[in-house]
Scaffold this motif. Structure first.
Motif, mmCIF file in Angstrom:
data_model
loop_
_atom_site.group_PDB
_atom_site.id
_atom_site.type_symbol
_atom_site.label_atom_id
_atom_site.label_comp_id
_atom_site.label_asym_id
_atom_site.label_seq_id
_atom_site.Cartn_x
_atom_site.Cartn_y
_atom_site.Cartn_z
ATOM 1 N N ASP A 1 0.839 -1.200 0.000
ATOM 2 C CA ASP A 1 0.000 0.000 0.000
ATOM 3 C C ASP A 1 0.875 1.252 0.000
ATOM 4 O OD1 ASP A 1 -2.269 -1.546 0.072
ATOM 5 O OD2 ASP A 1 -2.564 -1.377 2.245
ATOM 6 N N ASP A 2 0.467 2.225 -0.777
ATOM 7 C CA ASP A 2 1.139 3.522 -0.822
ATOM 8 C C ASP A 2 2.596 3.409 -1.276
ATOM 9 O OD1 ASP A 2 0.804 6.236 -0.618
ATOM 10 O OD2 ASP A 2 1.314 6.348 1.518
ATOM 11 N N ALA A 3 2.903 2.384 -2.080
ATOM 12 C CA ALA A 3 4.281 2.161 -2.520
ATOM 13 C C ALA A 3 4.873 3.356 -3.276
ATOM 14 C CB ALA A 3 4.368 0.894 -3.370
ATOM 15 N N PRO A 4 4.161 4.000 -4.197
ATOM 16 C CA PRO A 4 4.782 5.135 -4.907
ATOM 17 C C PRO A 4 5.261 6.238 -3.976
ATOM 18 C CG PRO A 4 2.843 4.392 -6.089
ATOM 19 C CD PRO A 4 2.844 3.661 -4.775
ATOM 20 N N ARG A 5 4.463 6.583 -2.972
ATOM 21 C CA ARG A 5 4.889 7.632 -2.034
ATOM 22 C C ARG A 5 6.156 7.218 -1.301
ATOM 23 N NH1 ARG A 5 4.770 8.524 3.173
ATOM 24 N NH2 ARG A 5 3.565 6.626 3.582
ATOM 25 N N LYS A 6 6.247 5.936 -0.923
ATOM 26 C CA LYS A 6 7.419 5.455 -0.185
ATOM 27 C C LYS A 6 8.646 5.364 -1.095
ATOM 28 C CE LYS A 6 4.447 2.972 3.029
ATOM 29 N NZ LYS A 6 3.913 1.656 3.447
ATOM 30 N N THR B 1 8.721 -9.803 -6.524
ATOM 31 C CA THR B 1 7.417 -9.160 -6.458
ATOM 32 C C THR B 1 6.332 -9.929 -7.197
ATOM 33 O OG1 THR B 1 6.247 -7.087 -6.926
ATOM 34 C CG2 THR B 1 7.950 -7.749 -8.499
ATOM 35 N N HIS B 2 5.112 -9.767 -6.717
ATOM 36 C CA HIS B 2 3.933 -10.262 -7.436
ATOM 37 C C HIS B 2 3.077 -9.071 -7.883
ATOM 38 C CE1 HIS B 2 2.467 -9.704 -3.277
ATOM 39 N NE2 HIS B 2 1.284 -9.492 -3.827
ATOM 40 N N ALA B 3 3.671 -7.901 -7.959
ATOM 41 C CA ALA B 3 2.948 -6.678 -8.301
ATOM 42 C C ALA B 3 2.319 -6.753 -9.686
ATOM 43 C CB ALA B 3 3.888 -5.472 -8.227
ATOM 44 N N THR B 4 1.285 -5.978 -9.881
ATOM 45 C CA THR B 4 0.672 -5.856 -11.199
ATOM 46 C C THR B 4 1.512 -4.931 -12.077
ATOM 47 O OG1 THR B 4 -0.639 -3.915 -10.592
ATOM 48 C CG2 THR B 4 -1.608 -6.086 -10.142
ATOM 49 N N ALA B 5 1.235 -4.953 -13.365
ATOM 50 C CA ALA B 5 1.926 -4.048 -14.287
ATOM 51 C C ALA B 5 1.675 -2.601 -13.887
ATOM 52 C CB ALA B 5 1.450 -4.292 -15.718
ATOM 53 N N GLU B 6 0.473 -2.294 -13.436
ATOM 54 C CA GLU B 6 0.148 -0.923 -13.040
ATOM 55 C C GLU B 6 0.950 -0.506 -11.804
ATOM 56 O OE1 GLU B 6 -2.871 -2.518 -15.628
ATOM 57 O OE2 GLU B 6 -2.041 -3.292 -13.739
ATOM 58 N N GLN B 7 1.124 -1.414 -10.861
ATOM 59 C CA GLN B 7 1.904 -1.103 -9.664
ATOM 60 C C GLN B 7 3.379 -0.909 -10.000
ATOM 61 O OE1 GLN B 7 0.567 -4.559 -7.490
ATOM 62 N NE2 GLN B 7 -0.794 -3.343 -6.174
ATOM 63 N N VAL B 8 3.893 -1.694 -10.944
ATOM 64 C CA VAL B 8 5.268 -1.500 -11.403
ATOM 65 C C VAL B 8 5.415 -0.127 -12.050
ATOM 66 C CG1 VAL B 8 6.973 -2.253 -13.115
ATOM 67 C CG2 VAL B 8 5.810 -3.940 -11.677
ATOM 68 N N ALA B 9 4.465 0.236 -12.899
ATOM 69 C CA ALA B 9 4.521 1.542 -13.555
ATOM 70 C C ALA B 9 4.460 2.667 -12.531
ATOM 71 C CB ALA B 9 3.377 1.668 -14.553
ATOM 72 N N GLY B 10 3.643 2.501 -11.498
ATOM 73 C CA GLY B 10 3.539 3.519 -10.457
ATOM 74 C C GLY B 10 4.852 3.714 -9.723
ATOM 75 N N ALA B 11 5.565 2.614 -9.452
ATOM 76 C CA ALA B 11 6.861 2.712 -8.781
ATOM 77 C C ALA B 11 7.886 3.395 -9.680
ATOM 78 C CB ALA B 11 7.345 1.319 -8.385
ATOM 79 N N SER B 12 7.841 3.103 -10.962
ATOM 80 C CA SER B 12 8.761 3.721 -11.907
ATOM 81 C C SER B 12 8.537 5.225 -11.980
ATOM 82 C CB SER B 12 8.596 3.092 -13.291
ATOM 83 O OG SER B 12 9.340 3.784 -14.267
ATOM 84 N N VAL B 13 7.298 5.630 -12.082
ATOM 85 C CA VAL B 13 6.979 7.055 -12.148
ATOM 86 C C VAL B 13 7.424 7.760 -10.866
ATOM 87 C CG1 VAL B 13 5.073 8.701 -12.186
ATOM 88 C CG2 VAL B 13 5.085 6.793 -13.787
ATOM 89 N N ALA B 14 7.346 7.056 -9.738
ATOM 90 C CA ALA B 14 7.710 7.642 -8.446
ATOM 91 C C ALA B 14 9.217 7.736 -8.254
ATOM 92 C CB ALA B 14 7.092 6.830 -7.315
ATOM 93 N N GLY B 15 10.002 7.047 -9.094
ATOM 94 C CA GLY B 15 11.444 7.195 -8.998
ATOM 95 C C GLY B 15 12.268 5.935 -8.985
ATOM 96 N N ASP C 1 10.125 -0.418 -20.141
ATOM 97 C CA ASP C 1 10.359 0.862 -19.470
ATOM 98 C C ASP C 1 11.815 1.304 -19.648
ATOM 99 O OD1 ASP C 1 10.685 2.995 -17.706
ATOM 100 O OD2 ASP C 1 9.364 2.128 -16.189
ATOM 101 N N PRO C 2 12.071 2.371 -20.404
ATOM 102 C CA PRO C 2 13.458 2.802 -20.645
ATOM 103 C C PRO C 2 14.104 3.464 -19.433
ATOM 104 C CG PRO C 2 11.942 4.364 -21.631
ATOM 105 C CD PRO C 2 11.102 3.233 -21.122
ATOM 106 N N THR C 3 13.333 3.728 -18.385
ATOM 107 C CA THR C 3 13.912 4.354 -17.192
ATOM 108 C C THR C 3 14.391 3.314 -16.178
ATOM 109 O OG1 THR C 3 11.857 4.516 -15.896
ATOM 110 C CG2 THR C 3 12.310 6.270 -17.487
ATOM 111 N N LEU C 4 14.144 2.039 -16.436
ATOM 112 C CA LEU C 4 14.568 0.973 -15.535
ATOM 113 C C LEU C 4 15.760 0.236 -16.134
ATOM 114 C CD1 LEU C 4 11.119 -0.579 -14.470
ATOM 115 C CD2 LEU C 4 12.580 0.951 -13.114
ATOM 116 N N ASP C 5 16.914 0.285 -15.474
ATOM 117 C CA ASP C 5 18.083 -0.488 -15.882
ATOM 118 C C ASP C 5 17.981 -1.864 -15.228
ATOM 119 O OD1 ASP C 5 19.237 1.599 -17.369
ATOM 120 O OD2 ASP C 5 20.068 2.481 -15.547
#
Length: 382
Positions: free
Chosen positions: A168-173, A189-203, A231-235
């Motif tokens: 919960d609240d992973a992007p903020r963290k 992780t068992h995260a969804t694609a949307e949760q992965v994208a949210g983490a990427s956008v958060a940094g 995602d080109p921002t993830l190495d």
């Protein structure tokens, strides 16, 4: 002090060069007229994920400064000149103790300080589910705790922490961890694609051993793997030991993401170099090491428990098992992780041989076995 000269064919360009080293520093790099009978020459390998090696486990409760110093030197003998110690899921104080030992080792031994700049915390903020959790102890898995990472970071620099963005609240963290100066990787992780994208956008900027630490069966699409590959921002770190990923998967990920966004890691544990057998380790408990260097949990041998190889072994596997070129493979073991090594731990970028940089070289034979390792503290001949 007179300069020492090392001649070889640069693995990244194929050009014959002479590297002059004085007082542990590269003084000059000159182009030669001929490459006849010269060995291959590279910057020493850079491994961003090392749990242990040569009988020493970074995660052992009994880890000492002497252990860290010995491990630095043993890894150098196998061609790895810089690396990131990986501390896996445990209680807070256990991880803090390991970090204090690393801090003392860096402070007391200049050779260690030249090889290690920061640590990787792989967990405990990962999936609690069987499969994605891998060999991590479920009783220590917990939600992402920014303050906990801050306290670790005060002991020893945390280059990056691996998290599962399903919490919960992973992007903020994730954003809060980045404000601490800590990089964030997605993994186990068992995260969804949307949760992965949210983490990427958060940094989040990294993927920990992409293709592993997930369920064995996932949706065709969308899924968390496609999301990270695209995602080109993830190495992406890739374990090319021949067991964690098929050669075709390694090649496909590299072709999709591009060499500049992929790096090879060993994910080695203390059993690297040990004979086949059944062992008890801090990482995974009871494990089985097979004759082909596959390391798995004894309780479920479908699940791997790290690798039992060096990064040089991964380089040789990628060279032999894929259609990636020599320069591409070595870039993912030197130049690319060398750039990330600087981003994670500060200091100068490493991974390429340039005048003024610390001498960190490997001479390789035609089969890419290390003939000689040259570091700022001198040369080691195998």
């Amino acid at each position: 002090m007179s300069a020492e000269a090392y001649e070889g064919r640069d693995v990244l360009t194929g050009r014959p060069v002479r590297v002059s080293v004085r007082a542990g520093t590269v003084e000059d790099v000159e182009l030669l007229d001929t490459a006849a009978d010269l060995p291959w020459l590279s910057h020493a390998l850079v491994d961003l994920q090392v749990n242990g090696f040569g009988g020493i486990d970074v995660n052992s409760v009994d880890l000492t400064v002497d252990d860290v110093s010995a491990m630095v030197r043993e890894l150098a003998r196998h061609g790895t000149g810089a690396w990131v110690p990986t501390v896996i899921t445990q209680d807070h104080e256990h991880i803090a103790r390991i970090l204090r030992v690393l801090a003392d080792a860096v402070a007391q031994d200049p050779v260690v300080a030249g090889a290690i700049r920061a640590a990787h915390i792989e967990g405990p903020f990962i999936s609690p589910h069987d499969g994605p959790r891998g060999a991590h102890a479920v009783e220590h898995v917990r939600d992402i705790a920014v303050d906990e990472v801050r306290r670790w970071h005060e002991i020893f620099p945390i280059g990056y922490v691996t998290v599962s963005p399903h919490w919960d609240d992973a992007p903020r963290k994730v954003a809060a961890l980045r404000r601490l100066g800590v990089h964030v990787a997605i993994g186990h992780t068992h995260a969804t694609a949307e949760q992965v994208a949210g983490a990427s956008v958060a940094g989040a900027t990294l993927s920990t051993h992409l293709g592993n630490g997930v369920r064995s069966e996932i949706a065709r699409h969308p899924n968390l793997l496609w999301e990270q590959i695209a995602d080109p921002t993830l190495d992406a770190g890739l374990i090319a030991d021949g067991h964690h990923l098929p050669a075709t998967v390694v090649e496909t990920v590299v072709r999709a993401k591009g060499v500049d966004h992929c790096f090879l890691v060993s994910d080695s544990v203390a059993l690297a170099g040990s004979p086949p057998g059944r062992y008890t380790t801090p990482v995974g408990g009871e494990v089985v090491l097979s004759a082909d260097r596959r390391l798995a949990l004894a309780s479920d041998q479908r699940l791997l428990a790290g690798s039992a190889v060096s990064l040089a072994d991964c380089v040789r596997f990628a060279l032999a098992g894929t259609r990636l070129s020599r320069s591409e493979v070595f870039a993912m073991a030197t130049r690319v992780p060398g750039r990330l090594f600087a981003e994670l731990g500060g200091g100068d970028v490493i991974g390429t041989i340039t005048p003024g940089s610390m001498a960190s070289l490997v001479l390789w034979d035609r089969d890419f076995q290390a003939l000689q390792v040259v570091t700022g503290s001198g040369a080691r001949t195998r």
